[in-house]
Each structure stands twice: as structure tokens, then as C-alpha cells.
Write a protein that holds these residues in place. Sequence first.
Motif, PDB file in Angstrom:
ATOM      1  N   ASP A 150      -3.144  24.909  17.982  1.00 29.80           N
ATOM      2  CA  ASP A 150      -2.873  26.263  18.489  1.00 29.80           C
ATOM      3  C   ASP A 150      -2.496  26.240  19.962  1.00 29.80           C
ATOM      4  O   ASP A 150      -1.549  26.913  20.395  1.00 29.80           O
ATOM      5  N   ARG A 151      -3.257  25.447  20.741  1.00 30.51           N
ATOM      6  CA  ARG A 151      -2.976  25.430  22.177  1.00 30.51           C
ATOM      7  C   ARG A 151      -1.575  24.887  22.425  1.00 30.51           C
ATOM      8  O   ARG A 151      -0.803  25.391  23.225  1.00 30.51           O
ATOM      9  N   LEU A 152      -1.298  23.832  21.622  1.00 31.53           N
ATOM     10  CA  LEU A 152       0.013  23.224  21.790  1.00 31.53           C
ATOM     11  C   LEU A 152       1.138  24.210  21.428  1.00 31.53           C
ATOM     12  O   LEU A 152       2.141  24.332  22.126  1.00 31.53           O
ATOM     13  N   ALA A 153       0.908  24.933  20.332  1.00 30.54           N
ATOM     14  CA  ALA A 153       1.920  25.922  19.922  1.00 30.54           C
ATOM     15  C   ALA A 153       2.118  26.948  21.021  1.00 30.54           C
ATOM     16  O   ALA A 153       3.257  27.304  21.362  1.00 30.54           O
ATOM     17  N   ALA A 154       0.992  27.409  21.589  1.00 29.46           N
ATOM     18  CA  ALA A 154       1.078  28.404  22.661  1.00 29.46           C
ATOM     19  C   ALA A 154       1.842  27.830  23.844  1.00 29.46           C
ATOM     20  O   ALA A 154       2.713  28.479  24.435  1.00 29.46           O
ATOM     21  N   GLU A 155       1.479  26.565  24.134  1.00 26.27           N
ATOM     22  CA  GLU A 155       2.153  25.934  25.278  1.00 26.27           C
ATOM     23  C   GLU A 155       3.649  25.805  25.017  1.00 26.27           C
ATOM     24  O   GLU A 155       4.473  26.042  25.888  1.00 26.27           O
ATOM     25  N   ARG A 164       5.287  29.071  25.436  1.00 25.85           N
ATOM     26  CA  ARG A 164       5.424  29.400  26.851  1.00 25.85           C
ATOM     27  C   ARG A 164       6.566  28.579  27.464  1.00 25.85           C
ATOM     28  O   ARG A 164       7.396  29.092  28.197  1.00 25.85           O
ATOM     29  N   ASP A 165       6.586  27.296  27.099  1.00 27.85           N
ATOM     30  CA  ASP A 165       7.645  26.445  27.645  1.00 27.85           C
ATOM     31  C   ASP A 165       9.019  26.946  27.237  1.00 27.85           C
ATOM     32  O   ASP A 165       9.948  26.971  28.030  1.00 27.85           O
ATOM     33  N   GLU A 166       9.108  27.347  25.966  1.00 24.09           N
ATOM     34  CA  GLU A 166      10.401  27.839  25.493  1.00 24.09           C
ATOM     35  C   GLU A 166      10.841  29.079  26.251  1.00 24.09           C
ATOM     36  O   GLU A 166      11.976  29.196  26.684  1.00 24.09           O
ATOM     37  N   VAL A 167       9.875  30.001  26.398  1.00 24.53           N
ATOM     38  CA  VAL A 167      10.186  31.233  27.126  1.00 24.53           C
ATOM     39  C   VAL A 167      10.629  30.901  28.542  1.00 24.53           C
ATOM     40  O   VAL A 167      11.639  31.404  29.048  1.00 24.53           O
ATOM     41  N   ALA A 214      11.820  28.139  29.579  1.00 26.06           N
ATOM     42  CA  ALA A 214      13.113  27.461  29.579  1.00 26.06           C
ATOM     43  C   ALA A 214      14.251  28.471  29.432  1.00 26.06           C
ATOM     44  O   ALA A 214      15.263  28.409  30.121  1.00 26.06           O
ATOM     45  N   ARG A 215      13.991  29.426  28.515  1.00 29.35           N
ATOM     46  CA  ARG A 215      15.034  30.451  28.331  1.00 29.35           C
ATOM     47  C   ARG A 215      15.253  31.248  29.612  1.00 29.35           C
ATOM     48  O   ARG A 215      16.365  31.548  30.006  1.00 29.35           O
ATOM     49  N   LEU A 216      14.159  31.563  30.231  1.00 26.50           N
ATOM     50  CA  LEU A 216      14.217  32.328  31.472  1.00 26.50           C
ATOM     51  C   LEU A 216      14.980  31.536  32.546  1.00 26.50           C
ATOM     52  O   LEU A 216      15.862  32.056  33.232  1.00 26.50           O
ATOM     53  N   ARG A 217      14.568  30.252  32.610  1.00 26.71           N
ATOM     54  CA  ARG A 217      15.253  29.408  33.602  1.00 26.71           C
ATOM     55  C   ARG A 217      16.735  29.351  33.293  1.00 26.71           C
ATOM     56  O   ARG A 217      17.586  29.465  34.174  1.00 26.71           O
ATOM     57  N   ASP A 218      17.026  29.225  31.995  1.00 23.22           N
ATOM     58  CA  ASP A 218      18.398  29.162  31.547  1.00 23.22           C
ATOM     59  C   ASP A 218      19.166  30.408  31.953  1.00 23.22           C
ATOM     60  O   ASP A 218      20.260  30.349  32.507  1.00 23.22           O
ATOM     61  N   SER A 219      18.552  31.528  31.657  1.00 30.15           N
ATOM     62  CA  SER A 219      19.183  32.805  31.955  1.00 30.15           C
ATOM     63  C   SER A 219      19.387  32.966  33.455  1.00 30.15           C
ATOM     64  O   SER A 219      20.442  33.395  33.912  1.00 30.15           O
ATOM     65  N   GLU A 220      18.366  32.606  34.196  1.00 30.73           N
ATOM     66  CA  GLU A 220      18.481  32.705  35.656  1.00 30.73           C
ATOM     67  C   GLU A 220      19.577  31.800  36.171  1.00 30.73           C
ATOM     68  O   GLU A 220      20.344  32.170  37.063  1.00 30.73           O
TER      69      GLU A 220
END
Lengths: 109, 650
Positions: free
Chosen positions: B157-162, B165-168, B170-176
Amino acid sequence: MLVVEDDFVVAEDLQDELEQQGAEVLGPVATVEAALSLLESGPLPERAILDVNLRGTMVFPVADALRGRGIPFVFVTGYDHAALPAAYAGVSCCEKPTDMPALVRLLMA
Amino acid sequence: MIRPIPPQGWPTHGGEMGQRIRTHDWASSPTGALETWKQSLRTAVDLMLASGFPTVLHLGPGGTILYNDAAIPLLGSGHPAALGRSIGEIWPEARSGWEPVLRRSLAGETVMLANLPHAIWRGGRKVDGWFTFSSYPLRDEDGTVAGVNIVFIDTTDRLAAERRRDEVEARLRDSEERSRIIVETARDYAIFSTDPTGRIETWPPGAEAVFGWSAEEVLGQPVDITFTPADRAKGVPDEERRLAASRGSAADVRWHQRKDGTQVFIDGVTRPITGPDHALRGFVKVGQDVTDRQAMEAALRESEERFRQYGEASSDVLWIRNAETLAFEYISPAFEAVYGLSRTDLLTGNQVRRWAELIHPGDRATALDHLRRVRAGGSLLSTFRIQRPVTGEARWIRDTGFPLLDAGGRVQRVAGIGHDATEEVELNDRLRLLVGELQHRTRNLLAVVSGLSKKTLAGSGSLEDFRARFGARLDALSRVNSLLSRLEDGHRIAFDELLGAELSAHGVTDTKTRSSHVTLKGPPGILLRSSSVQTFALALHELTTNALKHGALSQPGGWLEVRWRLLDHGRHEKRLEVVWRETGIAVRADNDDHPPRRGYGRHLIEQALPYQLGAETDYKLSSEGVRCIITVPLSSTMAGTSGEVDEPDG
């Protein structure tokens, strides 16, 4: 030799020149009417000299009457030869002022 | 003394696995019967059974497996058979993973492995799981490694959450990153932000390119510096922020100021940036440099305006037609004046037919043919007549037509310039006539001069005599021709003018001259035929010179009287009667003894005037002097000074 020329001085000059060449002059006359009545009453001339424009009237009726009688004629005109109607394109033409020896040559031709 | 614990007694706790360990037949396994297990092993088993973490005991040297309840889901269908077997038996597929770890821990090492995948059974279904585990040696009382304790911590579960979060992130970084790239690479666009008061906070390269300032120069500066002084004075920057804050956006389309003082036209917008609490955090300005486009549009407008002015000011008809339909795309206002038809009327219905109807029927086919030839790519001048619909007035049009080609060289439009050439055509006709007339008159005049010279020569006694008389006659001819040449088109010379010119040339007027009396009497303005004027003038010249030489003007006491009047002749014809009478001198009259002297003057009067003018003349030389009556026909409409068309003469 019939002379049709409306200017007296020119007509008289033509007459003098032709008579000096031994021709007998009929006329000269200044109008189409006078020329036609001369042809009607006779005797007929052997040849004719026609000034094209007689005080605004074209001499062509006289030319046609001469043609009808087989009498050769030449035109004398102050206008360009090119101003003549096509029907008379073949008629010899002397431009004014008249070169008399040339005119005589034309008449005798 | 150690008290043996009955097999049914131990392990006393441990849930399902405690029960299974207690009842398992250990005696036939390498571990030996439960009763033989050392205390250290029993303690380790108790700790394992009590642990909430999935835990597996690997007991050496045979590798017998024990595990607690928490580890059951890790074994799946291997449970409960796994108890007492070896790891190699229960997870054969993972042997390569387990063996090195077990070997290291059997050698005394604690091994930590984080986040390894491991299948797990939940509710009868096998799912992917992630575990961090620690493998460490289990020592007995004398410190010998008796086995390995493996503790699993489920990190799925922790890994999935992590991961989420990483994906989000990354997407944010990507978008920025994308936004940053856009903002920084759009060189025609200035995209920058300010704080709520308008101080510049970000200034990417595009803004620098558009406005000229570097980021160092403007960060912290008020955005007002990008506005023109006039807009600053009007408070435009404040107004823009106010509008953007209240409406969510404010247009910013105007000239702006660059660092170097030049101006740049920005087409842009200002938007507010608000925080989660809706508080104003600043503004973003996005603007495109459209100076070039602006200039191009201005140039285009200017060009259109210039063409419009040109077309409207032209007195010629400028027209452009669509090559395909031949409908007018443009026709200048001059059309209305030239064709006498409103453009609205022209453009109603079939335009080609409408236009053709205005053209004179005799020229229509040619004009239409010319239009077709221009459409086929030719340039040509078309001359045709039109008839103005209302007045019926005919006009000459000279229409220069030419094709307008598109980029591919095809005829896209046909155009032309229609000029009202009526005056030119008429003038041209008149000039042609006049040139012909002039040529004719000149040749005739030369013929007359030639005739005169011969006559004069014949009547002259000497060269000197010829020179004087011929000179005088040429002068008379010159005078009358000069009178003729001064005439307006279609006008005529009056008799009194002709007479006056001749007499005054010899110094003779109707006052006393040379002691002679001259009387001129008659109505002025009696117009002569132009064809008769020259001969008439010569006759008057001869009369005058004779009078000066031999007659009334040659002696004192002589008297010349010239009277003239208008006579009716028949119903329509008018005649001019001139009576020339010389008195007061002694001359030899014509009689039988003295036949009339035949001078050239008399010859002209008696021969030339009747011949050429149709005149009647009566010339008599009485004892008193010359008496000459000349009656000349005038044209039927002799009277007045109206512009009657004169007949040429030949």
C-alpha cells in the motif's frame, strides 16, 4: 479637249497651255451642269480634264457621263489621290499645282 | 533442572500456526521431536508466533520451515502443507532470490531487502504485493547459528501511494516543464507575471525579446514601464489591473513602450492569479507582438484608401471585372457622368447585357468581342460609341482593357480605363478635315499663282513692269488669304471687310486722300462665299490699281464712289450689287475710235467673275472714268454672321 475647272485663273491657264500644245479646248466650264450640257449638245471631246471638287460639288457625274461615252479623262485635284472614291481608283490623277508636261503626257497616253 | 514440557502443552499460544506447530509430527523431521527443541529455539518460535509481522523461521541444517498466522497469505495454496517443508520446496521459483540471502544469514549476517515483489493471496485471489524483509541469524545458547529468522513488512500500500504521488509529481513536473518551454520559447509572445500591485515577478526570454529589457533590469519594476507615457498618464495600467481583477480578464491591445523607446503593438490579455482562498496573488500578462501585422494591416488600409481616392477622383471610368462572370468588382464613380447611368442601375441584373445595351448597336459586337479578347489575356484599346440612356446623347469611349493575372499567370480579372474621348474624336475629325482643306487650298493657290504669273508675264512690257504688277497681285492674294486664315471655323468674310482691306492696303480710305474724294456706302456684314472671295479680291485689286494708275485716284479732283446693296433675286436668292464709279477726271471713253482697253483687271471682271462667281458684270469706261457694276449671287442664306458651314471649293 473638255476642261472642267471652277477656278478661273487655273482654267484659263490650262486652256492656254493646251492650246499651245495644239489642242482645241471645249469649255472651260466651272460646274457639273455646264459640263453635262456641253456633252449633251456636242460636239463630243476626245478627252477631258476634270477638277474633282467644283465649289463643293463632286465632278463624278461628269466622269460617269464621259465613261458612258467612252471618253478618256484625267482628274486634277488639290486633295490627295487617296481621297478619291474607290470607283475612280483607276483614273489617272494630277495633283495641283499641275505639272503641265506631265498632264499632257497623261492625256496623250 | 529443566522440566520437560509436554508436547500438547507447547507452544501454548500462537493462533492457528501455534496449534499446527504443536500438533505437527516433528519427530520424523530433521528438527526432531518437539520435546527435544532447545529453549533458544522455543523462545524464537514464541516470538515468531506472537509477532504481527509475517515471519518465517528457517531452521538448519535441513531448512525446515515454520511460520506464523501473519505469513499465511504469503503462502497461498502452499499453506498449510508448507509447515515443516523447505523454502526451496514452497517457493521453488524464487530459489535464486532466497538462497544467497539464507546463505548470508546462516553465515551470521543480517540482510535487509526493501520493496521486493512477492505474490500474496487475499480473499482467495493472488495479487501482486511488495515487501521489505529482514533476514537475520537465529543463534542457540552457545552462539551457533541454528537457523534464520525472516520478517516481512508489507509495503504494497505504501509503495502504491508513493508511486501515485511520484506519478502526480512527474505529471506536474512535466506540465510545468511544458509551460516553461512554451513561455520561454515563444519569442513573439511576452508572457510574464506581476504581483497584485503590478510589480514584475517573472520575465521569460519572450518578454525580453518583445520589450527589450533583460530579466535583471525589470524584475521588481512596475509593469507600467511597458506602457506608453500617454497611457501611463491616462492611468491605463491601473485600470487594466482593476478590470482584470473584477472581471477575470482585461484586454490589452495597444501600443506599448520598449526599452529603446520605440513602440511595439501588443495584442494581449491580463488575467488575475488567485490563491485557493480566492485572494489576489498577482497577474499574468500574455501578449503577442503584432507590430508587423499591424503595420501590414495599416499599409493595406492605406493602399485601399489610396486606390479608392484614385478611383473616385478620376474623370475616367476605372473598372475591374471578374474574369469568369464578367461582373463588375469595381467601377469608379466617373461611370455615372460618362455613361449617364447610375452605378446601381448598371449593377442590377445581367451586368454584361446592361453595359452592352448602353453601347451603340453598330459598335456593340466589337466592344463585346474586345472584352472577350481581354479576358483571353490580350491588352487592347477599344473605341466605341455609347448612347446615354436618358438624354440620348452619343459619346465616344476609348476603353483601354488589360487582364489582371493571378500568381499562376491565369487571368483572374479583367480591368480597364474608359475615357470619354468625344471631344478628341470630334477635334480629330475636324483637324483631319482642316488639314485636307489646307492642303487643297494651298495647292489651289499655287495653281492660281502659277496662272497669274503667266498672264502677268504675257501682259508686261518689261521685267520691271512684271515685277511691279506681279508683286502687287501677289500682295492682293496674300491679303485675302490672310483674311481667310483668320476666320473662325465656318465663318465668312463680309464684302465691306474685303473692300476695306484692299483699299487701305493702297492707302485709300473714305476720307480725303491724295486730294481725292472716296465714298464708300453700303450695309456692313454682307457675307461672301469663301470660294468666291479670292477672285473677287483680285478683281477689286485690279480696279483699285487701275484707279490709282489711270483713274480717279491718279489725279486731283478725281472721285471714287463705291456703293453696294443687297438685292432680292427670285424668292430665295440674294445678290450683292456693287457699283464702282469713278468721276472727275478726263479719260478717253470707249467708242468706235477707241476700242476698249483690255487690261487684265477688266478681263478678270468680265470673264472671271461670271465664270467663277456666276456674277453679272458691266464694265464701262465713260469720259468721266470707270463705271463698273458687279452683281454677285450670295448663298441662299447669305445673311448674318451665323456659323454656316462653308463649302470647300475645288
